[in-house]
Design a protein around this motif. Structure first.
Motif, short mmCIF file in Angstrom:
data_model
loop_
_atom_site.label_atom_id
_atom_site.label_comp_id
_atom_site.label_asym_id
_atom_site.label_seq_id
_atom_site.Cartn_x
_atom_site.Cartn_y
_atom_site.Cartn_z
N ARG A 37 38.76 1.06 -40.43
CA ARG A 37 38.38 1.46 -39.08
C ARG A 37 38.83 0.40 -38.07
N LEU A 38 38.63 -0.87 -38.43
CA LEU A 38 38.99 -1.96 -37.53
C LEU A 38 40.47 -1.90 -37.17
N GLU A 39 41.30 -1.54 -38.13
CA GLU A 39 42.74 -1.45 -37.87
C GLU A 39 43.07 -0.38 -36.84
N ARG A 40 42.21 0.59 -36.69
CA ARG A 40 42.50 1.71 -35.80
C ARG A 40 42.19 1.39 -34.34
N PHE A 41 41.55 0.23 -34.09
CA PHE A 41 41.33 -0.11 -32.69
C PHE A 41 41.64 -1.56 -32.34
N TRP A 42 41.65 -2.46 -33.32
CA TRP A 42 41.81 -3.87 -32.93
C TRP A 42 43.19 -4.14 -32.35
N GLY A 43 44.22 -3.58 -32.90
CA GLY A 43 45.54 -3.71 -32.29
C GLY A 43 45.65 -2.77 -31.10
N PRO A 44 46.11 -3.26 -29.96
CA PRO A 44 46.24 -2.37 -28.80
C PRO A 44 47.27 -1.29 -29.05
N PRO A 45 47.28 -0.21 -28.28
CA PRO A 45 48.25 0.87 -28.48
C PRO A 45 49.68 0.32 -28.54
N GLY A 46 50.39 0.76 -29.55
CA GLY A 46 51.76 0.28 -29.73
C GLY A 46 51.87 -0.96 -30.60
N TYR A 47 50.74 -1.59 -30.91
CA TYR A 47 50.73 -2.80 -31.72
C TYR A 47 49.61 -2.71 -32.77
N PRO A 48 49.70 -1.75 -33.69
CA PRO A 48 48.62 -1.56 -34.66
C PRO A 48 48.40 -2.78 -35.54
N ALA A 49 47.15 -2.99 -35.90
CA ALA A 49 46.78 -4.13 -36.74
C ALA A 49 46.72 -3.71 -38.20
N THR A 50 47.05 -4.62 -39.07
CA THR A 50 46.89 -4.46 -40.51
C THR A 50 46.11 -5.66 -41.03
N PHE A 51 44.94 -5.40 -41.63
CA PHE A 51 44.11 -6.48 -42.17
C PHE A 51 44.40 -6.63 -43.66
N THR A 52 44.91 -7.78 -44.05
CA THR A 52 45.18 -8.05 -45.46
C THR A 52 43.99 -8.70 -46.14
N ARG A 53 43.01 -9.14 -45.35
CA ARG A 53 41.76 -9.67 -45.88
C ARG A 53 40.71 -9.51 -44.80
N HIS A 54 39.47 -9.20 -45.22
CA HIS A 54 38.41 -9.02 -44.24
C HIS A 54 37.06 -9.26 -44.93
N ASP A 55 36.53 -10.47 -44.76
CA ASP A 55 35.27 -10.86 -45.39
C ASP A 55 34.24 -11.12 -44.30
#
Length: 325
Positions: A37-55
């Motif tokens: 879910r975090l990936e779907r909003f943390w990166g601004p439009p046009g710059y999507p985020a990918t989390f490789t670790r999340h603790d």
């Protein structure tokens, strides 16, 4: 997003963004707790985020990268300094190079995020503390304020999309970069019991069996960092047999474990397996990130039906273990 306010305080060296949402606090918290879910909003439009670790635990770390329209990547990390589940977290927020090492040319910041009940729903307040005026001005000039505001503007859609993260969905795999895969599954059960089910040999033999028709005659659990584990499976009535072994590299009960894994009888390079368990409203979010030696190996393993076998095991974990404890 009902953006309530954006406040830059040059004297206090802070940037504070306040937003209100028409949903309970727990739903917003879970959106931050789940990397999908975090990936779907943390990166601004046009710059999507990918989390490789999340603790999302004290002492934990998140690593991520944002991918631009031309494929360029910007890497960052959060070190979790404090976590009050459902209410707040505080992180050291910084930039890294592609190698994951902190970028010495970029400042680190202190970011606090608070979740509170508000009329009609919940309020999220994110305050970033900068080390100096030059750092604040530098990051604002890079578009940090606009980026955060546009990123948070996407939260409403994520909160409305409950079906994608429902408790009755099967295990799902997502490719990360060139060599990783992330398998996520919401397991109905508390974190402590899910952790126990991964470390009690008697419980493991009841659920970690993959497709029907297999038994687990060997189940040796690694108890301490540096110990090795060994698991072997055999078809019922005898026949085909295989297994895996590896070393326990990191253990933070009941939320994170890192192991190596190699198929018994082979000489190929081991994978790195990172298991994270996070409490959410409907149970425990189980996330397993597997790093393979190369893309070809990853594709070959996924083609064996690995994720389907994992889903069968996780469904058995719920029905044969957690439902009976």
């Amino acid at each position: 997003m009902p953006l309530t306010s954006v406040d830059k305080d040059l004297d206090a060296l802070t940037l504070t963004i306040v937003a209100d949402f028409p949903v309970p606090v727990r739903r917003v918290w879970d959106a931050y707790a789940d990397p999908r879910r975090l990936e779907r909003f943390w990166g601004p439009p046009g710059y999507p985020a990918t989390f490789t670790r999340h603790d999302l635990v004290p002492g934990g770390r998140s690593t991520y990268y944002m991918t631009g329209p031309d494929g360029e990547r910007s890497h960052g990390y959060w070190d979790f300094l404090a976590v009050d589940p459902g209410r707040s977290f505080e992180v050291r927020d910084g930039f890294t190079g592609a190698d994951g090492e902190p970028d010495p040319d970029m400042p680190t910041m202190l970011m606090t995020t608070r979740f509170e009940e508000a009329p009609g729903g919940s309020r999220v307040t994110t305050t970033t503390h900068f080390p100096g005026v030059e750092d604040l001005e530098k990051l604002l000039a890079m578009g940090m304020e606009e980026g955060m505001v546009s990123a948070l503007s996407q939260v409403d859609d994520v909160l409305a999309d409950l079906a994608s993260f429902a408790a009755d969905r099967s295990a799902e795999a997502q490719l990360l970069g060139d060599t990783q895969v992330r398998v996520a599954r919401l397991v109905r059960g508390p974190v402590e019991l899910v952790w126990q089910a991964h470390h009690d040999p008697d419980l493991l033999r009841r659920w970690m069996l993959g497709p029907d028709g297999w038994t687990m005659p060997v189940c040796e659990v690694a108890r301490s960092v540096g110990d090795t584990y060994r698991n072997e499976w055999e078809q019922e009535g005898g026949g085909e047999r295989f297994g895996f072994t590896g070393e326990l590299l990191e253990s933070v009960p009941p939320c994170r474990e890192v192991t190596t894994e190699r198929m018994i009888g082979t000489d190929g390079p081991a994978t790195l397996n990172e298991l994270t368990l996070t409490p959410v409203a409907d149970g425990t979010l189980l996330v397993l990130v597997v790093t393979y030696p190369d893309a070809a190996t990853r594709e070959a393993v996924l083609a064996t039906g690995m994720v389907d076998g994992m889903e069968t095991s996780y469904a058995r974990l719920e029905s044969e273990v957690l439902a009976r404890v």
